[in-house]
Motif scaffolding. Structure first.
Motif, PDB file in Angstrom:
ATOM      1  N   ASN A   1       0.840  -1.212   0.000  1.00  0.00           N
ATOM      2  CA  ASN A   1       0.000   0.000   0.000  1.00  0.00           C
ATOM      3  C   ASN A   1       0.874   1.259   0.000  1.00  0.00           C
ATOM      4  O   ASN A   1       0.594   2.221  -0.697  1.00  0.00           O
ATOM      5  CB  ASN A   1      -0.907   0.052   1.238  1.00  0.00           C
ATOM      6  CG  ASN A   1      -2.041  -0.962   1.196  1.00  0.00           C
ATOM      7  OD1 ASN A   1      -2.589  -1.310   2.213  1.00  0.00           O
ATOM      8  ND2 ASN A   1      -2.390  -1.453   0.011  1.00  0.00           N
ATOM      9  N   LYS A   2       1.943   1.224   0.795  1.00  0.00           N
ATOM     10  CA  LYS A   2       2.762   2.437   0.960  1.00  0.00           C
ATOM     11  C   LYS A   2       3.741   2.649  -0.193  1.00  0.00           C
ATOM     12  O   LYS A   2       3.954   3.768  -0.640  1.00  0.00           O
ATOM     13  CB  LYS A   2       3.528   2.334   2.294  1.00  0.00           C
ATOM     14  CG  LYS A   2       4.612   3.366   2.511  1.00  0.00           C
ATOM     15  CD  LYS A   2       4.148   4.534   3.369  1.00  0.00           C
ATOM     16  CE  LYS A   2       5.187   5.634   3.458  1.00  0.00           C
ATOM     17  NZ  LYS A   2       5.117   6.581   2.335  1.00  0.00           N
ATOM     18  N   PHE A   3       4.352   1.543  -0.653  1.00  0.00           N
ATOM     19  CA  PHE A   3       5.464   1.701  -1.600  1.00  0.00           C
ATOM     20  C   PHE A   3       5.129   1.274  -3.029  1.00  0.00           C
ATOM     21  O   PHE A   3       6.017   1.122  -3.857  1.00  0.00           O
ATOM     22  CB  PHE A   3       6.700   0.943  -1.084  1.00  0.00           C
ATOM     23  CG  PHE A   3       7.211   1.491   0.223  1.00  0.00           C
ATOM     24  CD1 PHE A   3       7.879   2.713   0.260  1.00  0.00           C
ATOM     25  CD2 PHE A   3       6.996   0.819   1.424  1.00  0.00           C
ATOM     26  CE1 PHE A   3       8.330   3.238   1.460  1.00  0.00           C
ATOM     27  CE2 PHE A   3       7.443   1.342   2.631  1.00  0.00           C
ATOM     28  CZ  PHE A   3       8.114   2.544   2.644  1.00  0.00           C
ATOM     29  N   GLY A   4       3.867   1.048  -3.315  1.00  0.00           N
ATOM     30  CA  GLY A   4       3.503   0.657  -4.689  1.00  0.00           C
ATOM     31  C   GLY A   4       3.689  -0.826  -4.864  1.00  0.00           C
ATOM     32  O   GLY A   4       4.270  -1.469  -4.004  1.00  0.00           O
ATOM     33  N   GLY A   5       3.216  -1.401  -5.928  1.00  0.00           N
ATOM     34  CA  GLY A   5       3.202  -2.860  -5.893  1.00  0.00           C
ATOM     35  C   GLY A   5       3.643  -3.670  -7.073  1.00  0.00           C
ATOM     36  O   GLY A   5       3.729  -4.884  -6.959  1.00  0.00           O
ATOM     37  N   ASP A   6       3.947  -3.107  -8.221  1.00  0.00           N
ATOM     38  CA  ASP A   6       4.102  -3.975  -9.382  1.00  0.00           C
ATOM     39  C   ASP A   6       5.399  -4.789  -9.409  1.00  0.00           C
ATOM     40  O   ASP A   6       5.392  -5.951  -9.791  1.00  0.00           O
ATOM     41  CB  ASP A   6       3.961  -3.160 -10.677  1.00  0.00           C
ATOM     42  CG  ASP A   6       2.550  -2.603 -10.826  1.00  0.00           C
ATOM     43  OD1 ASP A   6       1.612  -3.228 -10.289  1.00  0.00           O
ATOM     44  OD2 ASP A   6       2.384  -1.542 -11.446  1.00  0.00           O
ATOM     45  N   SER A   7       6.511  -4.154  -9.041  1.00  0.00           N
ATOM     46  CA  SER A   7       7.756  -4.945  -9.057  1.00  0.00           C
ATOM     47  C   SER A   7       8.548  -4.719  -7.775  1.00  0.00           C
ATOM     48  O   SER A   7       8.533  -3.623  -7.198  1.00  0.00           O
ATOM     49  CB  SER A   7       8.604  -4.592 -10.288  1.00  0.00           C
ATOM     50  OG  SER A   7       9.540  -3.593  -9.958  1.00  0.00           O
ATOM     51  N   LEU A   8       9.246  -5.753  -7.360  1.00  0.00           N
ATOM     52  CA  LEU A   8      10.047  -5.669  -6.135  1.00  0.00           C
ATOM     53  C   LEU A   8      11.109  -4.581  -6.275  1.00  0.00           C
ATOM     54  O   LEU A   8      11.343  -3.811  -5.344  1.00  0.00           O
ATOM     55  CB  LEU A   8      10.697  -7.035  -5.846  1.00  0.00           C
ATOM     56  CG  LEU A   8      11.648  -7.051  -4.657  1.00  0.00           C
ATOM     57  CD1 LEU A   8      10.908  -6.773  -3.348  1.00  0.00           C
ATOM     58  CD2 LEU A   8      12.378  -8.394  -4.556  1.00  0.00           C
TER      59      LEU A   8
END
Ligand code: EPS
Length: 352
Positions: free
Chosen positions: A331-338
Protein backbone atom coordinates in the motif's frame (compact mmCIF):
# COMPACT_ATOMS: atom_id res chain seq x y z
CA UNK A 1 -2.77 -2.41 -8.50
CA UNK A 2 -1.46 -1.78 -5.01
CA UNK A 3 -3.31 -4.16 -2.80
CA UNK A 4 -2.64 -7.60 -1.45
CA UNK A 5 -5.43 -10.06 -0.73
CA UNK A 6 -5.94 -13.78 -0.25
CA UNK A 7 -8.66 -16.34 0.10
CA UNK A 8 -8.47 -19.93 1.28
CA UNK A 9 -10.70 -22.91 0.51
CA UNK A 10 -10.92 -26.54 1.57
CA UNK A 11 -12.42 -28.82 4.21
CA UNK A 12 -10.34 -30.40 6.97
CA UNK A 13 -10.91 -33.92 5.58
CA UNK A 14 -11.49 -32.96 1.94
CA UNK A 15 -9.04 -33.87 -0.77
CA UNK A 16 -7.13 -30.59 -0.99
CA UNK A 17 -6.64 -27.25 0.75
CA UNK A 18 -6.29 -24.29 -1.64
CA UNK A 19 -5.46 -20.59 -1.50
CA UNK A 20 -5.03 -17.72 -3.93
CA UNK A 21 -2.77 -14.78 -3.06
CA UNK A 22 -3.01 -11.78 -5.35
CA UNK A 23 -0.88 -8.63 -5.36
CA UNK A 24 2.63 -9.88 -4.53
CA UNK A 25 4.93 -7.81 -6.76
CA UNK A 26 6.87 -9.41 -9.58
CA UNK A 27 10.48 -10.39 -8.97
CA UNK A 28 10.25 -12.00 -5.51
CA UNK A 29 12.33 -15.16 -5.27
CA UNK A 30 10.35 -18.06 -3.82
CA UNK A 31 12.04 -20.74 -1.76
CA UNK A 32 9.69 -23.70 -1.38
CA UNK A 33 11.85 -25.20 1.39
CA UNK A 34 11.30 -22.24 3.72
CA UNK A 35 7.53 -22.32 3.11
CA UNK A 36 7.47 -26.07 3.75
CA UNK A 37 9.55 -25.52 6.86
CA UNK A 38 6.87 -23.18 8.23
CA UNK A 39 4.21 -25.79 7.37
CA UNK A 40 6.29 -28.31 9.30
CA UNK A 41 6.61 -25.92 12.27
CA UNK A 42 2.80 -25.45 12.30
CA UNK A 43 2.38 -29.20 12.67
CA UNK A 44 4.72 -29.44 15.68
CA UNK A 45 4.26 -28.52 19.30
CA UNK A 46 3.62 -30.14 22.62
CA UNK A 47 0.01 -31.30 22.90
CA UNK A 48 -0.74 -31.87 19.21
CA UNK A 49 -3.06 -34.77 18.36
CA UNK A 50 -3.05 -37.79 16.06
CA UNK A 51 -3.79 -35.97 12.80
CA UNK A 52 -0.30 -34.54 12.70
CA UNK A 53 1.13 -38.06 12.55
CA UNK A 54 -0.88 -38.65 9.36
CA UNK A 55 -0.15 -35.40 7.57
CA UNK A 56 3.18 -34.08 6.37
CA UNK A 57 2.04 -30.84 4.76
CA UNK A 58 3.86 -29.84 1.58
CA UNK A 59 2.79 -26.96 -0.63
CA UNK A 60 2.47 -27.04 -4.39
CA UNK A 61 2.42 -23.78 -6.37
CA UNK A 62 0.42 -24.00 -9.58
CA UNK A 63 0.32 -20.38 -10.78
CA UNK A 64 1.99 -16.98 -10.39
CA UNK A 65 5.58 -18.22 -10.08
CA UNK A 66 7.95 -18.91 -12.99
CA UNK A 67 11.51 -20.20 -12.69
CA UNK A 68 11.42 -19.55 -8.94
CA UNK A 69 10.27 -15.91 -9.17
CA UNK A 70 6.87 -14.26 -8.81
CA UNK A 71 5.54 -12.72 -12.04
CA UNK A 72 2.83 -10.47 -10.57
CA UNK A 73 -0.12 -12.75 -11.33
CA UNK A 74 -2.25 -14.51 -8.69
CA UNK A 75 -0.36 -17.24 -6.85
CA UNK A 76 -2.34 -20.44 -6.39
CA UNK A 77 -1.23 -22.80 -3.62
CA UNK A 78 -2.34 -26.36 -2.89
CA UNK A 79 -1.80 -28.73 0.03
CA UNK A 80 -3.12 -32.28 -0.25
CA UNK A 81 -4.82 -33.84 2.79
CA UNK A 82 -3.33 -37.29 3.25
CA UNK A 83 -6.20 -38.20 5.60
CA UNK A 84 -8.60 -37.79 2.64
CA UNK A 85 -7.98 -41.47 1.83
CA UNK A 86 -9.80 -42.40 5.06
CA UNK A 87 -12.63 -39.91 4.50
CA UNK A 88 -13.47 -40.26 0.80
CA UNK A 89 -16.97 -41.67 1.42
CA UNK A 90 -17.85 -39.34 4.31
CA UNK A 91 -16.60 -36.28 2.43
CA UNK A 92 -17.65 -37.27 -1.08
CA UNK A 93 -18.46 -34.31 -3.34
CA UNK A 94 -21.35 -36.23 -4.98
CA UNK A 95 -23.35 -39.36 -4.14
CA UNK A 96 -25.47 -40.44 -1.16
CA UNK A 97 -24.75 -39.29 2.44
CA UNK A 98 -22.47 -41.74 4.22
CA UNK A 99 -21.59 -42.14 7.92
CA UNK A 100 -23.16 -40.90 11.15
CA UNK A 101 -24.24 -37.29 11.41
CA UNK A 102 -22.61 -35.10 14.07
CA UNK A 103 -25.51 -33.78 16.16
CA UNK A 104 -24.08 -33.55 19.70
CA UNK A 105 -22.78 -30.03 19.07
CA UNK A 106 -19.66 -29.02 21.04
CA UNK A 107 -19.89 -25.98 23.36
CA UNK A 108 -17.34 -23.41 22.23
CA UNK A 109 -17.12 -24.72 18.67
CA UNK A 110 -18.83 -23.32 15.54
CA UNK A 111 -21.08 -26.45 15.44
CA UNK A 112 -24.35 -25.15 16.93
CA UNK A 113 -24.44 -21.65 15.48
CA UNK A 114 -23.22 -22.88 12.11
CA UNK A 115 -25.89 -25.60 11.85
CA UNK A 116 -28.65 -23.08 12.64
CA UNK A 117 -27.28 -20.33 10.42
CA UNK A 118 -26.61 -22.52 7.37
CA UNK A 119 -29.65 -24.77 7.83
CA UNK A 120 -27.69 -28.06 8.06
CA UNK A 121 -28.61 -31.16 10.05
CA UNK A 122 -25.05 -32.45 10.31
CA UNK A 123 -22.48 -30.35 12.18
CA UNK A 124 -19.78 -31.95 9.99
CA UNK A 125 -20.85 -29.45 7.31
CA UNK A 126 -19.69 -26.73 9.68
CA UNK A 127 -16.77 -28.23 11.57
CA UNK A 128 -14.96 -29.31 8.43
CA UNK A 129 -14.45 -25.68 7.51
CA UNK A 130 -14.20 -24.09 10.96
CA UNK A 131 -11.37 -26.51 11.85
CA UNK A 132 -7.96 -24.93 12.36
CA UNK A 133 -6.74 -27.19 9.58
CA UNK A 134 -7.58 -24.17 7.39
CA UNK A 135 -4.59 -22.38 8.90
CA UNK A 136 -2.31 -24.63 6.83
CA UNK A 137 -3.07 -22.37 3.87
CA UNK A 138 -2.57 -19.20 5.89
CA UNK A 139 0.91 -20.43 6.76
CA UNK A 140 1.63 -21.17 3.08
CA UNK A 141 0.38 -17.66 2.12
CA UNK A 142 2.44 -16.19 4.97
CA UNK A 143 5.48 -18.04 3.60
CA UNK A 144 5.19 -16.19 0.29
CA UNK A 145 4.68 -12.87 2.14
CA UNK A 146 7.75 -13.60 4.27
CA UNK A 147 9.86 -14.04 1.10
CA UNK A 148 8.77 -10.57 -0.05
CA UNK A 149 9.42 -9.08 3.41
CA UNK A 150 12.84 -10.73 3.63
CA UNK A 151 13.78 -8.94 0.39
CA UNK A 152 12.84 -5.71 2.23
CA UNK A 153 14.90 -6.73 5.31
CA UNK A 154 11.86 -7.39 7.50
CA UNK A 155 11.95 -10.50 9.69
CA UNK A 156 9.21 -12.15 11.75
CA UNK A 157 9.54 -14.50 14.72
CA UNK A 158 7.35 -15.83 17.52
CA UNK A 159 7.45 -17.46 20.91
CA UNK A 160 5.01 -19.14 23.29
CA UNK A 161 4.75 -17.66 26.79
CA UNK A 162 5.58 -19.67 29.92
CA UNK A 163 6.42 -22.70 27.85
CA UNK A 164 7.66 -25.05 30.58
CA UNK A 165 4.66 -24.26 32.80
CA UNK A 166 2.38 -24.79 29.81
CA UNK A 167 3.87 -28.24 29.13
CA UNK A 168 2.96 -29.35 32.66
CA UNK A 169 -0.55 -28.02 32.22
CA UNK A 170 -0.86 -29.91 28.91
CA UNK A 171 0.18 -33.16 30.62
CA UNK A 172 -2.41 -32.57 33.33
CA UNK A 173 -5.14 -31.70 30.80
CA UNK A 174 -4.35 -34.73 28.67
CA UNK A 175 -4.63 -37.10 31.61
CA UNK A 176 -8.07 -35.63 32.43
CA UNK A 177 -9.37 -35.52 28.84
CA UNK A 178 -9.28 -31.73 28.97
CA UNK A 179 -7.63 -29.02 26.84
CA UNK A 180 -5.59 -25.85 27.47
CA UNK A 181 -4.97 -22.53 25.76
CA UNK A 182 -2.16 -20.02 26.13
CA UNK A 183 -0.47 -16.86 24.94
CA UNK A 184 1.97 -16.36 22.06
CA UNK A 185 3.92 -13.32 20.94
CA UNK A 186 4.95 -12.30 17.42
CA UNK A 187 7.79 -9.82 16.79
CA UNK A 188 8.46 -8.06 13.49
CA UNK A 189 11.86 -6.43 13.02
CA UNK A 190 12.91 -3.96 10.34
CA UNK A 191 9.52 -2.37 9.66
CA UNK A 192 9.94 1.10 8.12
CA UNK A 193 8.32 4.15 9.78
CA UNK A 194 4.86 5.03 8.52
CA UNK A 195 3.04 1.83 7.54
CA UNK A 196 -0.68 2.28 8.12
CA UNK A 197 -2.22 5.72 8.69
CA UNK A 198 -3.73 7.93 11.39
CA UNK A 199 -6.18 9.38 8.83
CA UNK A 200 -8.98 6.82 8.77
CA UNK A 201 -10.18 4.01 11.11
CA UNK A 202 -9.71 1.24 8.56
CA UNK A 203 -6.21 2.38 7.58
CA UNK A 204 -4.75 2.02 11.08
CA UNK A 205 -2.06 -0.65 11.19
CA UNK A 206 -2.93 -1.76 14.73
CA UNK A 207 -6.57 -2.23 13.65
CA UNK A 208 -5.49 -4.42 10.75
CA UNK A 209 -3.21 -6.41 13.05
CA UNK A 210 -6.01 -6.95 15.58
CA UNK A 211 -8.38 -8.18 12.90
CA UNK A 212 -5.81 -10.53 11.39
CA UNK A 213 -4.92 -12.04 14.76
CA UNK A 214 -8.54 -12.32 15.95
CA UNK A 215 -9.36 -14.15 12.72
CA UNK A 216 -7.18 -17.09 13.79
CA UNK A 217 -9.33 -19.93 15.16
CA UNK A 218 -9.76 -19.86 18.97
CA UNK A 219 -8.10 -16.46 19.50
CA UNK A 220 -9.97 -14.45 22.15
CA UNK A 221 -7.74 -11.43 22.72
CA UNK A 222 -4.95 -9.41 21.10
CA UNK A 223 -2.64 -6.79 22.56
CA UNK A 224 0.10 -4.59 21.12
CA UNK A 225 3.10 -3.56 23.21
CA UNK A 226 2.15 -2.98 26.86
CA UNK A 227 -1.47 -3.76 25.87
CA UNK A 228 -3.80 -4.44 28.81
CA UNK A 229 -1.05 -3.54 31.32
CA UNK A 230 -1.61 0.11 30.28
CA UNK A 231 -4.66 0.12 32.56
CA UNK A 232 -2.40 -0.05 35.65
CA UNK A 233 0.33 2.35 34.53
CA UNK A 234 0.72 6.14 34.49
CA UNK A 235 1.27 7.94 31.20
CA UNK A 236 4.89 8.54 32.18
CA UNK A 237 5.33 4.76 32.49
CA UNK A 238 3.71 3.99 29.15
CA UNK A 239 4.95 6.42 26.51
CA UNK A 240 8.39 5.93 24.98
CA UNK A 241 10.53 9.08 25.23
CA UNK A 242 12.20 10.36 22.06
CA UNK A 243 15.98 11.00 21.74
CA UNK A 244 18.38 12.05 19.02
CA UNK A 245 21.83 10.58 18.48
CA UNK A 246 24.13 13.32 17.14
CA UNK A 247 26.75 10.97 15.75
CA UNK A 248 24.42 8.56 13.88
CA UNK A 249 21.95 11.40 13.14
CA UNK A 250 19.10 9.11 14.10
CA UNK A 251 16.03 9.53 16.25
CA UNK A 252 15.77 6.70 18.77
CA UNK A 253 13.85 5.36 21.81
CA UNK A 254 15.10 3.63 24.93
CA UNK A 255 11.85 1.73 25.45
CA UNK A 256 9.20 0.15 23.22
CA UNK A 257 6.01 -0.04 25.25
CA UNK A 258 4.04 1.14 22.23
CA UNK A 259 4.91 -2.16 20.57
CA UNK A 260 6.13 -0.35 17.45
CA UNK A 261 2.89 1.50 16.69
CA UNK A 262 1.87 5.11 17.42
CA UNK A 263 -1.22 6.79 15.94
CA UNK A 264 -2.08 3.72 13.89
CA UNK A 265 1.33 3.82 12.15
CA UNK A 266 4.53 1.83 12.52
CA UNK A 267 7.14 3.99 14.30
CA UNK A 268 10.25 2.06 13.24
CA UNK A 269 10.59 0.07 16.49
CA UNK A 270 9.91 -3.69 16.59
CA UNK A 271 6.20 -4.45 16.28
CA UNK A 272 5.21 -6.69 19.19
CA UNK A 273 1.83 -8.41 19.20
CA UNK A 274 0.48 -10.92 21.69
CA UNK A 275 -2.60 -13.09 21.35
CA UNK A 276 -4.43 -15.44 23.71
CA UNK A 277 -5.85 -18.73 22.47
CA UNK A 278 -8.73 -20.36 24.31
CA UNK A 279 -8.57 -24.11 25.03
CA UNK A 280 -9.71 -26.17 22.02
CA UNK A 281 -13.43 -27.02 22.46
CA UNK A 282 -13.14 -30.72 21.58
CA UNK A 283 -12.81 -32.40 24.99
CA UNK A 284 -12.13 -36.10 25.42
CA UNK A 285 -14.09 -35.81 28.70
CA UNK A 286 -16.96 -34.02 27.00
CA UNK A 287 -19.12 -31.18 28.33
CA UNK A 288 -22.91 -31.32 28.47
CA UNK A 289 -24.83 -30.36 25.37
CA UNK A 290 -28.04 -31.03 23.43
CA UNK A 291 -28.39 -33.59 20.66
CA UNK A 292 -29.87 -31.50 17.87
CA UNK A 293 -31.76 -34.46 16.40
CA UNK A 294 -33.53 -35.50 19.66
CA UNK A 295 -33.14 -32.36 21.86
CA UNK A 296 -31.99 -34.73 24.64
CA UNK A 297 -29.23 -33.77 27.08
CA UNK A 298 -26.08 -35.67 25.98
CA UNK A 299 -22.30 -35.45 26.10
CA UNK A 300 -20.72 -33.35 23.36
CA UNK A 301 -19.29 -35.18 20.36
CA UNK A 302 -15.65 -36.26 20.40
CA UNK A 303 -13.45 -35.83 17.35
CA UNK A 304 -9.78 -36.65 17.34
CA UNK A 305 -8.22 -33.33 18.28
CA UNK A 306 -5.34 -31.60 20.05
CA UNK A 307 -4.85 -31.02 23.78
CA UNK A 308 -3.13 -27.73 22.99
CA UNK A 309 -2.23 -25.98 19.74
CA UNK A 310 -0.69 -22.72 20.97
CA UNK A 311 2.69 -23.45 19.36
CA UNK A 312 0.94 -24.02 16.04
CA UNK A 313 -1.10 -20.84 16.53
CA UNK A 314 2.14 -18.89 16.99
CA UNK A 315 3.29 -20.00 13.53
CA UNK A 316 -0.11 -19.00 12.13
CA UNK A 317 0.27 -15.65 13.95
CA UNK A 318 3.61 -15.10 12.16
CA UNK A 319 1.90 -15.84 8.86
CA UNK A 320 -0.98 -13.43 9.47
CA UNK A 321 1.45 -10.72 10.55
CA UNK A 322 3.53 -11.38 7.43
CA UNK A 323 0.40 -10.83 5.34
CA UNK A 324 -0.61 -7.61 7.15
CA UNK A 325 2.89 -6.09 6.96
CA UNK A 326 3.35 -7.15 3.32
CA UNK A 327 -0.02 -5.58 2.49
CA UNK A 328 0.92 -2.35 4.30
CA UNK A 329 4.31 -2.26 2.51
CA UNK A 330 2.60 -2.67 -0.86
CA UNK A 331 0.00 0.00 0.00
CA UNK A 332 2.76 2.44 0.96
CA UNK A 333 5.46 1.70 -1.60
CA UNK A 334 3.50 0.66 -4.69
CA UNK A 335 3.20 -2.86 -5.89
CA UNK A 336 4.10 -3.98 -9.38
CA UNK A 337 7.76 -4.95 -9.06
CA UNK A 338 10.05 -5.67 -6.14
CA UNK A 339 12.81 -3.51 -7.63
CA UNK A 340 10.49 -0.47 -7.77
CA UNK A 341 9.55 -1.01 -4.12
CA UNK A 342 13.19 -1.33 -3.02
CA UNK A 343 14.13 1.86 -4.91
CA UNK A 344 11.26 3.80 -3.30
CA UNK A 345 12.18 2.38 0.11
CA UNK A 346 15.79 3.59 -0.28
CA UNK A 347 14.69 7.15 -1.13
CA UNK A 348 12.08 7.14 1.67
CA UNK A 349 14.52 5.86 4.32
CA UNK A 350 17.14 8.44 3.35
CA UNK A 351 14.87 11.31 4.42
CA UNK A 352 14.75 10.23 8.08
C1 EPS B 1 -5.81 -29.48 12.61
C2 EPS B 1 -6.35 -30.62 12.11
C3 EPS B 1 -7.47 -31.26 12.79
C4 EPS B 1 -7.35 -31.08 14.30
C5 EPS B 1 -7.26 -29.64 14.68
C6 EPS B 1 -6.33 -28.84 13.83
O1 EPS B 1 -7.41 -32.59 12.42
P1 EPS B 1 -8.46 -33.74 12.85
O2 EPS B 1 -9.77 -33.03 13.09
O3 EPS B 1 -8.49 -34.63 11.66
O4 EPS B 1 -7.84 -34.35 14.05
O5 EPS B 1 -6.19 -31.74 14.77
O6 EPS B 1 -8.54 -29.06 14.55
C7 EPS B 1 -9.15 -28.60 15.67
C8 EPS B 1 -8.56 -28.41 16.78
C9 EPS B 1 -10.56 -28.31 15.53
O7 EPS B 1 -11.17 -27.87 16.54
O8 EPS B 1 -11.11 -28.54 14.46
C10 EPS B 1 -4.68 -28.80 11.95
O9 EPS B 1 -4.22 -29.21 10.86
O10 EPS B 1 -4.20 -27.82 12.54
Amino acid sequence: MSDLRFMTAGESHGSTLTAILEGIPAGVKINLDSINNDLFRRQQGYGRGGRMKIESDKVEIVSGVRFGETIGSPITLLVKNRDWENWQKKMSVFGEPFGDKVTAVRPGHADLVGVIKYDRNDARDILERSSARETTMRVAIGGICKEFLRACNIEISSRVENYEKLKKKIDEAKSKGDTVGGIFEVTIKGVPIGLGSHIQWDQKLDAKIAMAMMSIQAIKGVEIGAGFKCADLFGSQVHDEIFYNDSTKKIYRKTNRAGGIEGGMSNGEDIIVRAVMKPIPTLMTPLKTIDLATKQQVSASKERSDTCAVEAAAVVGEAMMAFVIAQAMINKFGGDSLNDILEFLKVYNSRQ
